[in-house]
Design an enzyme around this catalytic site. Structure first.
Site, PDB file in Angstrom:
ATOM      1  N   GLY A  12       0.841  -1.205   0.000  1.00 45.90           N
ATOM      2  CA  GLY A  12       0.000   0.000   0.000  1.00 45.90           C
ATOM      3  C   GLY A  12       0.868   1.244   0.000  1.00 45.90           C
ATOM      4  N   ASP A  13       0.223   2.384  -0.148  1.00 51.59           N
ATOM      5  CA  ASP A  13       0.912   3.676  -0.140  1.00 51.59           C
ATOM      6  C   ASP A  13       1.906   3.819  -1.283  1.00 51.59           C
ATOM      7  OD1 ASP A  13      -0.447   4.192   2.321  1.00 51.59           O
ATOM      8  OD2 ASP A  13       1.049   2.944   3.314  1.00 51.59           O
ATOM      9  N   LYS A  16      -1.257   5.182  -5.450  1.00 58.49           N
ATOM     10  CA  LYS A  16      -2.364   4.792  -6.347  1.00 58.49           C
ATOM     11  C   LYS A  16      -3.346   5.933  -6.570  1.00 58.49           C
ATOM     12  CE  LYS A  16      -3.543   1.311  -3.684  1.00 58.49           C
ATOM     13  NZ  LYS A  16      -2.428   1.281  -2.745  1.00 58.49           N
ATOM     14  N   LYS A  18      -2.995   9.118  -6.830  1.00 63.38           N
ATOM     15  CA  LYS A  18      -2.590  10.039  -7.885  1.00 63.38           C
ATOM     16  C   LYS A  18      -2.796   9.399  -9.273  1.00 63.38           C
ATOM     17  CE  LYS A  18       1.291  11.820 -10.258  1.00 63.38           C
ATOM     18  NZ  LYS A  18       2.590  12.417 -10.380  1.00 63.38           N
ATOM     19  N   GLY A  40      -5.749   5.428   2.351  1.00 61.03           N
ATOM     20  CA  GLY A  40      -5.394   6.835   2.493  1.00 61.03           C
ATOM     21  C   GLY A  40      -4.788   7.293   1.187  1.00 61.03           C
ATOM     22  N   HIS A  41      -5.625   7.821   0.303  1.00 62.19           N
ATOM     23  CA  HIS A  41      -5.142   8.198  -1.024  1.00 62.19           C
ATOM     24  C   HIS A  41      -4.969   9.707  -1.109  1.00 62.19           C
ATOM     25  CE1 HIS A  41      -6.983   4.218  -2.644  1.00 62.19           C
ATOM     26  NE2 HIS A  41      -5.795   4.048  -2.115  1.00 62.19           N
ATOM     27  N   GLN A 222      -5.173  -0.547  -0.658  1.00 64.16           N
ATOM     28  CA  GLN A 222      -4.152  -1.463  -0.104  1.00 64.16           C
ATOM     29  C   GLN A 222      -3.355  -2.110  -1.260  1.00 64.16           C
ATOM     30  OE1 GLN A 222      -7.601  -2.024   1.377  1.00 64.16           O
ATOM     31  NE2 GLN A 222      -7.007  -0.237   2.538  1.00 64.16           N
ATOM     32  N   ALA A 297      -1.304   8.342   5.701  1.00 65.39           N
ATOM     33  CA  ALA A 297      -2.347   9.334   5.400  1.00 65.39           C
ATOM     34  C   ALA A 297      -3.602   9.069   6.234  1.00 65.39           C
ATOM     35  CB  ALA A 297      -2.700   9.298   3.916  1.00 65.39           C
ATOM     36  N   THR A 299      -3.504   7.102   9.418  1.00 66.68           N
ATOM     37  CA  THR A 299      -3.225   7.035  10.862  1.00 66.68           C
ATOM     38  C   THR A 299      -2.118   7.989  11.294  1.00 66.68           C
ATOM     39  OG1 THR A 299      -1.601   5.299  10.462  1.00 66.68           O
ATOM     40  CG2 THR A 299      -3.851   4.582  10.941  1.00 66.68           C
ATOM     41  N   LYS A 329       7.422   7.805  -7.249  1.00 59.93           N
ATOM     42  CA  LYS A 329       8.362   8.346  -6.249  1.00 59.93           C
ATOM     43  C   LYS A 329       9.836   8.031  -6.533  1.00 59.93           C
ATOM     44  CE  LYS A 329       6.311   9.440  -2.138  1.00 59.93           C
ATOM     45  NZ  LYS A 329       5.749   9.254  -0.791  1.00 59.93           N
TER      46      LYS A 329
HETATM   47  P1  IMP Z   1      -6.770  -3.014   8.504  1.00 61.13           P
HETATM   48  O1  IMP Z   1      -6.976  -2.985   7.043  1.00 61.13           O
HETATM   49  O2  IMP Z   1      -7.126  -1.730   9.203  1.00 61.13           O
HETATM   50  O3  IMP Z   1      -7.450  -4.199   9.128  1.00 61.13           O
HETATM   51  O4  IMP Z   1      -5.198  -3.203   8.771  1.00 61.13           O
HETATM   52  C1  IMP Z   1      -4.520  -4.420   8.446  1.00 61.13           C
HETATM   53  C2  IMP Z   1      -3.104  -4.127   7.958  1.00 61.13           C
HETATM   54  O5  IMP Z   1      -3.167  -3.481   6.698  1.00 61.13           O
HETATM   55  C3  IMP Z   1      -2.306  -3.183   8.859  1.00 61.13           C
HETATM   56  O6  IMP Z   1      -0.945  -3.574   8.831  1.00 61.13           O
HETATM   57  C4  IMP Z   1      -2.468  -1.837   8.194  1.00 61.13           C
HETATM   58  O7  IMP Z   1      -1.423  -0.955   8.491  1.00 61.13           O
HETATM   59  C5  IMP Z   1      -2.465  -2.253   6.739  1.00 61.13           C
HETATM   60  N1  IMP Z   1      -3.182  -1.304   5.878  1.00 61.13           N
HETATM   61  C6  IMP Z   1      -4.516  -1.177   5.733  1.00 61.13           C
HETATM   62  N2  IMP Z   1      -4.801  -0.228   4.837  1.00 61.13           N
HETATM   63  C7  IMP Z   1      -3.637   0.252   4.381  1.00 61.13           C
HETATM   64  C8  IMP Z   1      -3.289   1.243   3.404  1.00 61.13           C
HETATM   65  O8  IMP Z   1      -4.127   1.858   2.743  1.00 61.13           O
HETATM   66  N3  IMP Z   1      -1.954   1.439   3.229  1.00 61.13           N
HETATM   67  C9  IMP Z   1      -1.013   0.748   3.902  1.00 61.13           C
HETATM   68  N4  IMP Z   1      -1.286  -0.178   4.799  1.00 61.13           N
HETATM   69  C10 IMP Z   1      -2.590  -0.438   5.048  1.00 61.13           C
END
Ligand code: IMP
Length: 426
Positions: A12-13, A16, A18, A40-41, A222, A297, A299, A329
């Protein structure tokens, strides 16, 4: 018919948001098919930053219809808050619809997420947005879907039934507090008039659009390594963020998926727990975090940073069937003297060219690296591939060779316009 799927290839991150925003310009329909407001986009338009969690990033193009698909777990309170922020910024939100099959992510899911993380020996490091508990209820056939909000008497009864069950769980198993039914009901009553007009049967809208040769963009949240089946289980999210998720999460047959764009960040990051073979726990990692602005973005957590892991991208290609890579990046790597790219895992003396399923094995892995000389030229304003320094081109070429997927676009800066187009994404 043009169906484009945009997926993350790492944890993730990758940027996407953009890329979806750029591709959305030509899309008639934009569909989110999994996840919830754990995403978090970040999209920057004319210097203004928009952070979206639940709404498709394509929402910033008012010409395209935006669908929160059946596979999404959608918190209605978060949705309205996000819409209000956009409206306050002068944007319109009358082009958003929610699938009547989407799961309604409830306040008790967020509380359950918190209690479960507190109680767990093996913490996942979730975003505490209630994602896991909501998907668990879906598969336990206890979930509440959006169509159930239409008949309010029915909704009241369902809420009562599920909340009674959850309150037993919270108080008797987790030693937490019970949640008040009347307060929760009032909160739902207050948002009903705004939510109801957005609820629609979306599966035929999406399929008719494809049959009519419209361009439909499926926006993944994700990424492959967070996939519930093929990611670094149990340190994953609870959905399928791969192209396969489009078939179940948006009711689109596999044969209708033509283009799968994998977004690859030029280095790796991860938030939450779980093994991370190329993680840099030294000054170099801190430097990448600061230079790349690697803070969550959703948390605000500092992201763990490391070198590019091509076993991860290869795995993402296998599970997604990538047709194109968008590399993001890469400007962040400018001025690093020697770049490293992971091409294998050494575990107990054996070199793996794939990622083992057992995370205890991955936790023992040492990265096998290939090194590349870096570059010092500022590439962030470049718009043509030929302008890139040769060392940068070599780095990109290696990614293509190792994965077997062409790099069609290179993002060299955060704004919508900071891109190098190498090959048309069809
Ligand atoms: P959950 O999706 O909140 O249940 O989190 C499960 C795992 O996925 C954790 O390690 C989160 O940090 C990670 N995670 C969930 N959404 C994202 C995202 O959009 N970007 C990066 N990590 C994510």
């Amino acid at each position: 018919m043009s169906s484009q799927v945009v997926v993350g290839t790492q944890w993730g991150d990758e940027g996407k948001g953009k890329i979806v925003d750029v591709l959305a310009e030509k899309a008639d329909l934009i569909v989110r098919f999994q996840g919830g407001d754990n995403a978090g986009h970040t999209v920057i338009v004319e210097g203004k930053k928009h952070v979206l969690h639940l709404l498709p990033s394509g929402v910033l193009h008012k010409g395209s219809l935006c669908i929160i698909g059946p596979g999404v777990v959608c918190n209605p309170f978060v949705l309205l808050k996000e819409m209000d922020t956009l409206i306050a910024g002068g944007l319109t939100c009358d082009h958003i619809i929610i699938s009547d099959r989407a799961q309604m992510l409830m306040p008790y899911h967020c509380y359950q997420d918190e209690l479960e993380e507190q109680a767990a020996n093996n913490k996942i490091g979730t975003t505490k947005r209630g994602i896991g508990p909501c998907y668990a209820d879906k598969y336990a056939r206890r979930g509440i879907r959006y169509h159930e909000f239409i008949d309010f008497d029915h909704f009241k009864a369902r809420l009562k039934e599920v909340l009674d069950f959850k309150n037993k769980l919270f108080t008797k198993v987790y030693d937490g507090h019970a949640m008040d039914y009347d307060t929760m009901l009032k909160d739902f009553e207050a948002i009903r008039d705004r939510i109801l007009p957005m609820i629609k049967e979306t599966t035929h809208i999406v399929n008719e659009a494809l049959d009519q040769d419209k361009t439909v963009l499926f926006e993944g949240a994700q990424a492959a390594m967070l996939d519930i089946n093929y990611g670094t289980y149990p340190y994953v999210t609870s959905s399928s963020p791969t192209s396969a998720g489009v078939t179940t999460g948006a009711a689109v047959a596999p044969s209708k998926i033509k283009t799968v764009v994998g977004v690859v960040k030029a280095y790796s990051t991860r938030v939450g727990e779980g093994p991370f073979v190329t993680e840099l726990l030294d000054e170099q990692g801190e430097w990448i975090r600061k230079t790349g602005g690697e803070y969550g973005a959703t948390t605000g957590r500092p992201r763990r940073c490391g070198w590019l892991d091509l076993l991860v991208v290869k795995h993402a290609n296998m599970t997604n069937g990538l047709t194109d890579i968008v590399l993001t990046k890469i400007d962040v790597l400018t001025s690093i003297e020697t770049l490293k790219v992971c091409v294998g895992y050494e575990i107990d003396g054996e070199v793996y060219d794939y990622i083992p399923s057992d995370q205890a094995l991955v936790a023992k892995a040492k990265a096998v690296y290939k090194e590349f000389p870096g570059w010092n030229e500022d590439i962030s304003k470049m718009s043509e591939y030929d302008q890139l320094p040769q060392n940068c081109k070599d780095y990109i070429k290696f990614i293509e060779e190792f994965t077997g997927v062409p790099v069609s676009m290179i993002s060299v800066g955060p704004d919508r316009v900071n891109n190098i187009y190498v090959k048309e994404i069809k």
